[in-house]
Structure formats: structure tokens, C-alpha cells
Design a protein around this motif. Structure first.
Motif, short mmCIF file in Angstrom:
data_model
loop_
_atom_site.label_atom_id
_atom_site.label_comp_id
_atom_site.label_asym_id
_atom_site.label_seq_id
_atom_site.Cartn_x
_atom_site.Cartn_y
_atom_site.Cartn_z
N SER A 40 0.88 -1.26 0.06
CA SER A 40 0.04 -0.04 -0.06
C SER A 40 0.69 1.29 0.05
O SER A 40 1.93 1.46 0.92
N GLY A 41 0.61 2.03 -1.03
CA GLY A 41 1.28 3.49 -1.09
C GLY A 41 2.71 3.33 -1.60
O GLY A 41 3.49 4.29 -1.43
N LYS A 42 3.16 2.32 -2.18
CA LYS A 42 4.45 1.95 -2.64
C LYS A 42 4.36 1.68 -4.01
O LYS A 42 3.22 1.09 -4.64
N GLY A 43 5.39 1.88 -4.95
CA GLY A 43 5.54 1.21 -6.16
C GLY A 43 5.75 -0.11 -6.14
O GLY A 43 6.09 -0.86 -5.06
N ALA B 87 -4.99 9.62 -10.14
CA ALA B 87 -4.39 8.14 -9.91
C ALA B 87 -2.98 8.19 -9.49
O ALA B 87 -2.74 9.39 -9.06
N LEU B 88 -2.33 7.28 -9.15
CA LEU B 88 -1.01 7.11 -8.87
C LEU B 88 -0.25 6.92 -10.07
O LEU B 88 -0.39 6.09 -10.98
N TYR B 89 0.71 7.80 -9.99
CA TYR B 89 1.69 7.97 -11.29
C TYR B 89 3.23 7.38 -10.76
O TYR B 89 3.82 7.95 -10.11
N PHE B 90 3.31 6.30 -11.44
CA PHE B 90 4.72 5.79 -11.29
C PHE B 90 5.93 5.85 -12.20
O PHE B 90 5.56 5.87 -13.51
N CYS B 91 6.96 6.17 -11.81
CA CYS B 91 8.09 6.36 -12.74
C CYS B 91 8.82 5.15 -12.34
O CYS B 91 9.03 4.62 -11.45
N ALA B 92 9.79 4.56 -13.44
CA ALA B 92 10.48 3.40 -13.27
C ALA B 92 11.58 3.76 -14.10
O ALA B 92 11.74 4.52 -15.25
N SER B 93 12.81 3.29 -13.76
CA SER B 93 14.25 3.51 -14.65
C SER B 93 15.07 2.20 -14.62
O SER B 93 14.73 1.10 -14.03
N SER B 94 15.42 2.12 -15.58
CA SER B 94 16.57 1.06 -16.14
C SER B 94 17.76 1.29 -16.87
O SER B 94 17.77 2.65 -17.05
N GLY B 107 9.67 3.72 -8.74
CA GLY B 107 9.71 4.97 -7.85
C GLY B 107 8.37 4.79 -7.11
O GLY B 107 7.62 3.98 -7.08
N PRO B 108 8.38 5.48 -5.77
CA PRO B 108 7.28 5.36 -4.84
C PRO B 108 5.99 5.87 -5.48
O PRO B 108 4.76 5.67 -4.47
N GLY B 109 5.77 6.68 -6.20
CA GLY B 109 4.68 7.34 -6.99
C GLY B 109 4.28 8.61 -6.51
O GLY B 109 4.80 9.03 -5.47
N THR B 110 3.60 9.21 -7.41
CA THR B 110 2.92 10.51 -6.95
C THR B 110 1.52 10.29 -7.16
O THR B 110 0.92 9.77 -8.21
N ARG B 111 0.61 10.49 -6.09
CA ARG B 111 -0.57 10.36 -5.95
C ARG B 111 -1.29 11.67 -6.27
O ARG B 111 -1.22 12.75 -5.46
N LEU B 112 -1.93 11.68 -7.50
CA LEU B 112 -2.59 12.89 -8.07
C LEU B 112 -4.18 12.87 -7.64
O LEU B 112 -4.83 11.84 -8.08
#
Lengths: 115, 115
Positions: A40-43, B87-94, B107-112
């Protein structure tokens, strides 16, 4: 169209039991799958992956099985602990012709572990 | 170990406003991905960048745009916000190796929240 989906939305288990989360996919050309855990609340957090040239892969307390014949994969968690409570997603790591990739997620399964 | 950083973690906007979400990838990662996760939904791929160039595009609305900067951080710009953008907006990197992408770290996400 492509789809990666899970059979059950919620799975409730007792602490110490083994858990099995299932996932079906539709694209027979899919060759790389990943299981993610999202608290919850995490990626999403990487758990384990498997490529199509394998039927089984084991990690620490987790095992992924891939059945290409029926296009099905499963995540087995041994000796489930309360800390395993989360939503679990299977995802296809879809590779584009350019070499880049994107993740196609299935519908998550919520795992609830009771003490 | 350093992880993917997203800011802000929470954002509240009114309809028709604009929002900018930022993502700072893991050091030495050259590829950034954006995903949108609606309530109770699985993450949906929006767009990705490699070496500051767009590498793939998913279900990103025309009202959204994104870019990757010289320091590899990325920004997702969202205009004319709608209630459905909440929504939750997640960023990922590789990182890319020999023309092939590796595991994505989220990442942990941004809740908008759009009111």
C-alpha cells in the motif's frame, strides 16, 4: 488484443501456509514474465522473473512456474508471512523491435495473510 | 542503495489545471518509464525515454507530455486535468545493455487527486 490477467482478485491464507497466485496470458509469443509485489502506498517491487526457455525458477521462498502450453504462470510463496500481504501483479516484459521494453501488467491479486 | 525519486508524493489539483510530475532515476540509469495506476487498477504504461529521446508511447492522452533532460530526470506534464486523471503515477528506471533493456525499478509514485 494482448492481455495478461489474474484469476482471483483476493487470496486469504493463514500465516505459515503456502500461497499460490495464478496468471494467464494471451500472447503465445510472450517470452519474459515478471512478478511484482505492491504494498500500500508504494511502487511495484520486483520479486522474480522467468523467461520462456524455462518452466520453473526459484528464489527465496518464492517459485514461479510457467506453462507455455496453456499460457499460464503461477507464483508460489512458501511459508507465507504477514509481511507478504500485498497486491501481486504478473507482468509481461514486452520487447519492442527497437530493443526497448514496456511492462504489460495483469490485474492484481490481493494476498491477505492472517496470523 | 539509491532508488528512483519522485516528486511531489501527493498533489491536489482542480479540474482544468495543469500539473508537473518529476522523476529522478537511479544513478547511471538511462531509461525512464511512466505508468498510470487508477484506483484498484493495474499500472498502465504511458511513455518511456532513452537517452533523452522518446523510446515508446503507450496510452498517454494528448493532454499529457513528457520529456527527459540531460541529467536523465524526467517530467510528466499534464494539462486540462480531468477527474479521471486522479491516479497514482509511477516512474521506473532501467539501463540499456547491448541494445537491450534491463529490469525496471519503480519509484514510490505520485498520488494525483483532481477535484
Amino acid at each position: 488484443g494482448e492481455s495478461v490477467g489474474l484469476h482471483l482478485p483476493t487470496l486469504s491464507v493463514q500465516e505459515g501456509d503456502n500461497s499460490i497466485i495464478n496468471c494467464a496470458y494471451s500472447n503465445s509469443a510472450s517470452d519474459y514474465f515478471i512478478w511484482y509485489k505492491q504494498e500500500s502506498g508504494k511502487g511495484p517491487q520486483f520479486i522474480i522473473d522467468i523467461r520462456s526457455n524455462m518452466d520453473k525458477r526459484q528464489g527465496q521462498r518464492v517459485t514461479v512456474l510457467l506453462n507455455k502450453t496453456v499460457k499460464h504462470l503461477s507464483l508460489q510463496i512458501a511459508a507465507t508471512q504477514p509481511g507478504d500481504s500485498a497486491v501481486y501483479f504478473c507482468a509481461e516484459n514486452k520487447r519492442m523491435n527497437t530493443g526497448f521494453q514496456k511492462l504489460v501488467f495483469g490485474t492484481g491479486t490481493r494476498l491477505l495473510v492472517s496470523p | 542503495a539509491a532508488g528512483v525519486i519522485q516528486s511531489p508524493r501527493h498533489l491536489i489539483k482542480e479540474k482544468r489545471e495543469t500539473a508537473t510530475l518529476k522523476c529522478y532515476p537511479i544513478p547511471r540509469h538511462d531509461t525512464v518509464y511512466w505508468y498510470q495506476q487508477g484506483p484498484g487498477q493495474d499500472p498502465q504504461f504511458l511513455i518511456s525515454f532513452y537517452e533523452k529521446m522518446q523510446s515508446d508511447k503507450g496510452s498517454i492522452p494528448d493532454r499529457f507530455s513528457a520529456q527527459q533532460f540531460s541529467d536523465y530526470h524526467s517530467e510528466l506534464n499534464m494539462s486540462s486535468l480531468e477527474l479521471g486523471d486522479s491516479a497514482l503515477y509511477f516512474c521506473a528506471s532501467s539501463w540499456m545493455t547491448s541494445g537491450s533493456a534491463n529490469e525496471q525499478f519503480f519509484g514510490p509514485g505520485t498520488r494525483l487527486t483532481v477535484l
